[in-house]
Scaffold this active site. Structure first.
Site, PDB file in Angstrom:
ATOM      1  N   PHE A  21     -17.079 -13.309   9.672  1.00  0.00           N
ATOM      2  CA  PHE A  21     -16.665 -14.527   8.975  1.00  0.00           C
ATOM      3  C   PHE A  21     -16.794 -14.416   7.452  1.00  0.00           C
ATOM      4  CE2 PHE A  21     -18.712 -15.584  13.059  1.00  0.00           C
ATOM      5  CZ  PHE A  21     -17.569 -15.971  13.754  1.00  0.00           C
ATOM      6  N   ASP A  22     -15.860 -15.075   6.780  1.00  0.00           N
ATOM      7  CA  ASP A  22     -15.887 -15.175   5.324  1.00  0.00           C
ATOM      8  C   ASP A  22     -16.418 -16.534   4.867  1.00  0.00           C
ATOM      9  OD1 ASP A  22     -14.675 -12.657   5.130  1.00  0.00           O
ATOM     10  OD2 ASP A  22     -12.656 -13.532   5.194  1.00  0.00           O
ATOM     11  N   VAL A  23     -16.334 -17.527   5.764  1.00  0.00           N
ATOM     12  CA  VAL A  23     -16.687 -18.911   5.422  1.00  0.00           C
ATOM     13  C   VAL A  23     -17.638 -19.473   6.473  1.00  0.00           C
ATOM     14  CG1 VAL A  23     -15.784 -21.232   4.979  1.00  0.00           C
ATOM     15  CG2 VAL A  23     -14.411 -19.225   4.380  1.00  0.00           C
TER      16      VAL A  23
END
Length: 303
Positions: A21-23
């Site tokens: 995940f980036d967020v």
């Protein structure tokens, strides 16, 4: 459906999970803290995620505080946070009223059942309101109040919306006035419909419990603008511009946080066991709302 993965103590599994995940969207009450008690290693965990380049958004259903109020709380807790990283149900409701409903004047004023957090966010969007923290409503109802509400003489003719949130000073007068506006055609909205509020290591009545009297009297549910409402998810995506498949919702409550992430088609959901739900609520056969993974506490992500 596969069972959630238990990550506490699994250092390699944790990093593998984080790398997906980036967020990260975080609930606050029950995840970061309980009342004024910060859970262990939370600040360090947030710092670790930032150091890995993760985008963080703090998504709370607690309508009693504005984004500015939450910024002050983050500062007090020693967690670096920008006002723009906070997205609360009061702000979500204010944005919906001002930018989506856009009721024509003069019938566009809001009757508030709630605290100053709602009022601050409505004001930030240029929305007029009555009720809320008005000290004139913090009293017992009198016989003349019934007459004045029945004939409309004590009601503001410009109210076109009733917005129900968590109100620590709810009474019969406030509920009766909200019901009077609804009977006259006002749109029924809620910041959120959480049945409970986790704080001080315990559970207390939430916004949904406060507004239950209006729901029962009116016979219709409000449009809720907090988790798990996808109106809130759409607003968050529009504000922060992220790829949902690379985003993870972190929360303690299955029917709001985790359901919010699942219905929003996020790439993942992570449950923590420091708030409302325990592992028995999602482990085993026949469970409908399942997180992708879970940890005993958020600080466990440090490994």
């Amino acid at each position: 459906m596969s069972q959630p993965r238990y990550l506490t103590g699994d250092k390699a599994g944790i990093q593998e999970f984080l790398d997906k995940f980036d967020v990260f969207l975080f609930d606050c009450d029950g995840v970061l803290w309980s009342g004024d008690h910060l859970f262990p290693r939370v600040a360090e965990t947030i710092e670790m995620l930032r150091s890995q380049g993760k985008q963080l958004v703090f998504v709370t259903n607690n309508s009693t505080k504005s984004r500015a109020d939450y910024k002050k709380k983050f500062d007090k807790m020693g967690i670096p946070c920008k006002v723009d990283e906070v997205f609360g149900s009061s702000y979500s409701a204010a944005v919906y009223i001002a930018r989506i409903l856009k009721l024509p004047a003069p019938k566009n004023k809001v009757y508030v059942l709630g605290e100053s957090g709602i009022e601050q966010e409505l004001a930030s969007e240029g929305v007029q309101f009555v009720g809320g923290t008005d000290p004139a409503l913090r009293r017992d109802i009198e016989p003349e109040d019934f007459t004045a509400m029945a004939d409309g003489s004590s009601l503001d003719p410009d109210v076109g919306i009733v917005l129900s949130g968590l109100d620590f000073h709810v009474n019969y007068l406030k509920l009766a006035m909200g019901f009077a506006y609804l009977q006259r055609g006002a749109i029924f909205l809620a910041t959120n419909t959480d049945s409970t509020l986790p704080t001080a290591h315990s559970l207390f009545p939430g916004a949904g419990s406060v507004g239950a009297g209006l729901v029962k009297a009116f016979g219709k549910d409000p449009l809720a603008l907090g988790k798990p409402s996808q109106a809130m998810m759409d607003a968050i995506e529009g504000r922060f511009h992220f790829d949902r498949s690379k985003a993870c919702m972190v929360g303690d409550r299955l029917n709001t946080d985790i359901q919010f992430g699942i219905e929003g088609k996020l790439g993942g959901t992570l449950a923590v066991l420091t708030g409302v739900n325990k592992k028995e609520d999602f482990l085993g056969e026949g469970k409908e709302v399942l997180p992708m993974a879970y940890v005993d506490a958020l600080g466990d992500l440090l490994g």
